[in-house]
Write a protein that holds these residues in place. Structure first.
Motif, PDB file in Angstrom:
ATOM      1  N   UNK A 104      20.422  65.052  44.602  1.00 23.07           N
ATOM      2  CA  UNK A 104      21.483  65.195  43.607  1.00 23.07           C
ATOM      3  C   UNK A 104      22.817  64.753  44.179  1.00 23.07           C
ATOM      4  N   UNK A 105      23.124  65.151  45.467  1.00 27.45           N
ATOM      5  CA  UNK A 105      24.385  64.769  46.096  1.00 27.45           C
ATOM      6  C   UNK A 105      24.404  63.264  46.354  1.00 27.45           C
ATOM      7  N   UNK A 106      23.260  62.726  46.801  1.00 34.41           N
ATOM      8  CA  UNK A 106      23.184  61.329  47.196  1.00 34.41           C
ATOM      9  C   UNK A 106      23.430  60.399  46.010  1.00 34.41           C
ATOM     10  N   UNK A 107      22.890  60.732  44.802  1.00 35.12           N
ATOM     11  CA  UNK A 107      22.957  59.824  43.660  1.00 35.12           C
ATOM     12  C   UNK A 107      24.052  60.193  42.656  1.00 35.12           C
ATOM     13  N   UNK A 108      24.998  61.087  43.074  1.00 34.72           N
ATOM     14  CA  UNK A 108      26.103  61.450  42.182  1.00 34.72           C
ATOM     15  C   UNK A 108      27.395  60.945  42.792  1.00 34.72           C
ATOM     16  N   UNK A 109      28.083  60.020  42.129  1.00 36.25           N
ATOM     17  CA  UNK A 109      29.369  59.516  42.654  1.00 36.25           C
ATOM     18  C   UNK A 109      30.427  60.613  42.666  1.00 36.25           C
ATOM     19  N   UNK A 110      31.519  60.370  43.430  1.00 29.65           N
ATOM     20  CA  UNK A 110      32.623  61.318  43.456  1.00 29.65           C
ATOM     21  C   UNK A 110      33.174  61.510  42.055  1.00 29.65           C
ATOM     22  N   UNK A 111      33.573  62.763  41.825  1.00 29.56           N
ATOM     23  CA  UNK A 111      34.047  63.126  40.498  1.00 29.56           C
ATOM     24  C   UNK A 111      32.942  63.676  39.618  1.00 29.56           C
ATOM     25  N   UNK A 112      31.717  63.704  40.137  1.00 29.69           N
ATOM     26  CA  UNK A 112      30.584  64.201  39.352  1.00 29.69           C
ATOM     27  C   UNK A 112      30.333  65.692  39.570  1.00 29.69           C
ATOM     28  N   UNK A 113      29.147  66.124  39.153  1.00 26.63           N
ATOM     29  CA  UNK A 113      28.800  67.541  39.202  1.00 26.63           C
ATOM     30  C   UNK A 113      27.392  67.706  39.763  1.00 26.63           C
ATOM     31  N   UNK A 114      27.196  68.760  40.597  1.00 30.84           N
ATOM     32  CA  UNK A 114      25.884  69.139  41.132  1.00 30.84           C
ATOM     33  C   UNK A 114      25.714  70.631  40.900  1.00 30.84           C
ATOM     34  N   UNK A 115      24.582  71.018  40.314  1.00 33.65           N
ATOM     35  CA  UNK A 115      24.371  72.428  39.951  1.00 33.65           C
ATOM     36  C   UNK A 115      22.984  72.881  40.379  1.00 33.65           C
ATOM     37  N   UNK A 116      22.938  74.163  40.761  1.00 42.23           N
ATOM     38  CA  UNK A 116      21.661  74.820  41.106  1.00 42.23           C
ATOM     39  C   UNK A 116      21.619  76.134  40.356  1.00 42.23           C
ATOM     40  N   UNK A 117      20.543  76.357  39.572  1.00 39.88           N
ATOM     41  CA  UNK A 117      20.404  77.589  38.800  1.00 39.88           C
ATOM     42  C   UNK A 117      18.959  78.053  38.882  1.00 39.88           C
ATOM     43  N   UNK A 118      18.785  79.354  38.776  1.00 40.76           N
ATOM     44  CA  UNK A 118      17.426  79.943  38.805  1.00 40.76           C
ATOM     45  C   UNK A 118      17.404  81.109  37.846  1.00 40.76           C
ATOM     46  N   UNK A 119      16.315  81.243  37.127  1.00 41.59           N
ATOM     47  CA  UNK A 119      16.141  82.318  36.164  1.00 41.59           C
ATOM     48  C   UNK A 119      14.673  82.765  36.146  1.00 41.59           C
ATOM     49  N   UNK A 120      14.478  84.009  35.761  1.00 37.54           N
ATOM     50  CA  UNK A 120      13.116  84.519  35.594  1.00 37.54           C
ATOM     51  C   UNK A 120      12.670  84.268  34.153  1.00 37.54           C
TER      52      UNK A 120
END
Length: 840
Positions: A705-721
């Motif tokens: 996600x970090x590698x293929x997202x240019x600066x100014x973008x967004x990276x998110x991690x979420x987990x739910x049951x």
């Protein structure tokens, strides 16, 4: 078999009334017996008993009624003044008479009828037998109980009882017959005549010649009315004759007054009249019934014959001796194009639509001479249908002297059949590449089509009717199959399954052509069966598959070679994997030494470094760690390929694992202009898994996600049951993936087209490792992405027991961070402009 229904109220009431009638009639007959006579001149009570028993039929109820006759008849005699013992004997005698008549007429479980003269003779015989039984018993009773004459009593009572039974019994027999229709005027006139003439003849002052005048009127009814009506009239005439004669009226009583004959003689004359009337009337009634039944059957048969003729598919024409049509069915009339009435009476030669009318007229005019052959064929030119081919079967009708009177022509339209036969022959001739051979039960060839000639090389005229079918085969193959079946070589080898009941048998056979060439034929043998289902022959249909079988053999050889090549490639791939694993292990040791020394240099173990030197050492450390990560991926992938992905599963909370992976890439994301979103629930996310492997899976997704997202973008991690599972979602707003490549990105060493175009570096192993880890935990991973719209990876893992908050063996609790990964630390991810990995 008749099943008695003893509890039927209606029958019990009828039986009671019948016994009352027997009592009244018996007492009356004894009371009105001639003075000085020991017996009555007529015994209607006996006739009534027999009539009711016959109406009941053969059942237990009838015998119960007969047993009651002993009581009712005995009481009647006692009431009339006879001694008790004598009365009881007379009651027994009456019951015995009823039992004899009833038993003889209901033998063999049959219901008594009056449908034929045999039934009438049976009634007369039973009546005579019953009367004799009663006469003998009454004679003994009179002789022993009253001191009267034996023979005279026997004669008197036998005649009186026979007359009574003949008058009463027909009514009991006809009681269950169908009721007649509403009385016609003729029936009313006949009824008035019978009753009036009988009352007049047996009234006062009539002479003896008029005694039998009622009989012609009874004969009239017997010929015209139903058996039930005749039985009622006969009973009515008998009662009137006896009652009026007892009162002194009628010709018999008048003759006794004039001549002084005894009263017993008057009774005998009355009984003779009743017997004569009964026999005459019943005989004519039975004959008339038989005649009406026969006429009805004949009428039904004629109607049925007409229906059969009119519905027959064949043409039926009846021609008289002069050559004129006397009858034809609907099929013939339809083909001739005219209704039957318009054709009957015309000359057949003028009606039949044939070309040679003169020849037909000549033969038809000489039917008496037998000029028409028993079999012939004609072409009928039918309007609208064209020429129809009719095959005739002719037969002659003769009179009592053997003279031919009529010709019955039965024709079958075989036009369509001949067309079908021609079509089949055309198909057989056109099947030049298909073998079609017909065989009889002995195996001789009866059909050999052009296809068989082309494939097998023999001419039809050389083999049909001469050759045995097995002579065309490779005899060594026939012998081999015979040895397998345990039978003698011959036709049975080819048709044994059909003879055992199979509908068909298909297999390859080797044939030797006339020129010596061997051909392989796929042959299907089926049975030809007649109308009764028995075998009449065999039909063999085959196809030359020589080249096809050769191609199949060649294909099998090629497949075997390909299989061997696949095995060799598999072995080479295994060797490659082992080589990669070995090299990776060999590289990891010196690389670890390089990283260790770089850390020592950064820490100043060799003295202080300038800023430029520190920058170079930091680059060595970062690229070394990248290289170490690549080696770890290669080793992990090697374990996957070899099937040795050993996961140390335990119950753990997924939140600390994800937090550790998030912190591992946090330093890189802080140096980048990226929006970071971490969304984890407050409650534990329990799963059964390997924490180190799960951390690696999450780090690979976050690194991509970090590698293929240019600066100014967004990276998110979420987990739910979820519902029985735990869902992990890693999303970004990067360059995205083409929809056609969604499934392929999880393949080993695969790089997307966008990554190749933008020269983003990478090994292409990251996502394949992600899938292997997820599926190793029993879960699934999926991707949703569009070009320039980012990517969302969703991992679904089975949830562990909700009641377990921590596993004592895991060393982790929901309130504490996860332990450090067993994997080597991942290298820092550089700025995208410096380090450009491909998609993992």
């Amino acid at each position: 078999m008749t099943v008695p229904v003893l509890g039927r109220p209606r029958w019990w009431v009828s039986a009671f009334l019948a016994h009352v009638g027997i009592f009244v009639l018996g007492a009356t007959a004894v009371r009105f017996a001639p003075p000085g006579s020991t017996v009555a001149v007529w015994w209607p009570a006996g006739g009534l008993a027999v009539s009711f028993a016959l109406a009941t039929g053969r059942s237990a109820r009838a015998w119960i009624f007969i047993a009651g006759v002993v009581v009712s008849s005995g009481l009647a005699n006692a009431y009339a003044g006879r001694p008790p013992l004598v009365a009881a004997c007379f009651g027994f005698a009456n019951a015995a008479e009823t039992a004899v008549v009833h038993g003889l007429l209901t033998r063999e479980r049959r219901r008594p009828t009056l449908a034929s003269m045999d039934d009438l003779w049976r009634l007369l015989a039973a009546t005579l037998a019953g009367a004799l039984v009663f006469g003998l018993l009454a004679g003994l009773t009179v002789r022993l109980g009253l001191g009267g004459p034996f023979l005279a009593t026997v004669y008197a009572v036998a005649a009186s009882h026979a007359a009574a039974v003949l008058v009463f019994a027909p009514l009991g027999i006809a009681a269950r017959s169908a009721r007649g229709r509403r009385p016609s005027l003729e029936a009313v006139v006949q009824w008035v005549g019978v009753v009036g003439v009988t009352a007049w003849v047996f009234g006062a002052g009539q002479s003896l010649p008029l005694a039998f005048l009622p009989i012609p009127l009874l004969v009239w009814g017997a010929l015209r009315l139903s058996l039930r009506t005749v039985a009622v009239q006969l009973l009515l005439v008998g009662v009137l004759a006896v009652v009026l004669t007892s009162l002194g009226g009628g010709p018999f009583a008048g003759a006794a007054t004039l001549t002084g004959i005894r009263p017993e003689t008057v009774g005998a004359l009355t009984q003779a009249f009743l017997a004569t009337a009964a026999v005459t009337t019943l005989a004519l009634a039975v004959a008339a019934t038989q005649r009406r039944t026969a006429l009805g059957d004949l009428r039904s048969e004629v109607e049925l014959t007409g229906v059969v003729l009119d519905t027959a598919a064949s043409l039926i024409v009846v021609v008289g001796g002069e050559g004129r049509i006397e009858r034809l069915n609907a099929t013939a009339a339809r083909l001739l194009g005219r209704p039957e009435p318009a054709l009957v009476g015309r000359l057949a030669a003028d009606v039949f639509p044939v070309a040679d009318r003169e020849a037909v007229a000549s033969r038809m005019s000489r039917i008496a001479e037998g000029a028409v052959p028993l079999g012939e064929e004609q072409d009928w030119h039918v309007e609208g249908l064209g020429v129809r081919r009719i095959v005739w079967t002719n037969s002659y009708l003769t009179d009592g002297q053997g003279r031919r009177t009529h010709l019955v022509k039965t024709g079958v339209d075989v036009t369509d059949e001949r067309a079908s036969r021609a079509f089949i022959e055309t198909v057989l001739e056109a099947a030049t590449a298909t073998v079609i051979v017909g065989l009889d039960l002995e195996g001789r060839i009866t059909l050999f089509n052009p296809g068989a000639e082309n494939v097998l090389g023999h001419r039809a005229e050389d083999v049909v009717g001469h050759h045995d079918w097995t002579l065309l085969h490779d005899w060594s193959q026939v012998e081999g199959h015979a040895a397998e079946l345990g039978i003698e070589p011959g036709l049975d080898v080819l048709v044994h399954r059909v003879r055992e009941g199979a509908s068909a048998d298909t297999r390859d056979w080797a044939y030797v052509r006339r020129d010596g060439q061997r051909r392989t034929v796929s042959l299907t043998v089926s049975g030809i069966r007649g109308d009764g289902g028995h075998l009449t022959g065999y039909l063999a249909v085959g196809e030359d598959v020589t080249h096809r079988r050769q191609a199949e053999v060649a294909l099998q050889v090629a497949l075997e070679r390909e299989r061997q090549a696949v095995e060799e490639l598999t072995e080479l791939d295994r060797t490659k994997s082992d080589f990669v694993s070995s090299v990776s292990h060999e590289l990891r040791t010196p690389l670890a030494s390089v990283l260790g020394y770089s850390e020592m240099l950064e820490d100043g173990a060799a003295g202080p470094l300038t800023d430029r030197q520190l920058e170079l050492v930091a680059r060595v450390d970062r690229n070394g760690r990248r290289l170490l990560s690549l080696i770890e991926d290669l080793l992990f992938n090697s374990r996957i390929e070899s099937g040795r992905l050993d996961l140390a599963t335990l119950r753990c909370d997924l939140r600390p694992v994800l937090t550790q992976a998030w912190h591992a890439v946090e330093s890189v994301t802080q140096e980048r202009d990226l929006a970071r979103e971490l969304d984890l629930p407050a409650s534990p996310l329990w799963v059964e898994g390997d924490p180190a492997a799960l951390e690696r899976m999450a780090m690979n997704l976050l690194t991509n996600a970090v590698k293929f997202t240019p600066d100014g973008g967004r990276v998110a991690l979420a987990a739910r049951r979820g519902d029985g599972d735990v869902r992990l979602v890693v999303s970004d707003s990067g360059i995205g993936i083409e929809r056609a490549e969604h499934e392929r990105v999880f393949a080993r060493f695969y790089r997307t087209s966008v990554a190749n175009e933008r020269a983003i570096q990478g090994s292409g192993l990251g996502l394949s490792i992600v899938r292997a880890i997820v599926e190793g935990h029993g879960g699934s991973v999926d991707v949703e992405s569009e070009p320039d719209a980012g990517a969302t990876f969703t991992v679904i893992l089975p949830a562990a027991d909700l009641e377990m908050r921590a596993d004592p063996t895991s060393g982790m609790d929901s309130d504490e961070p996860a332990t450090k990964s067993r994997f080597a630390p991942y290298g820092e991810v550089q700025n995208q402009s410096e380090t450009r990995d491909g998609p993992d």
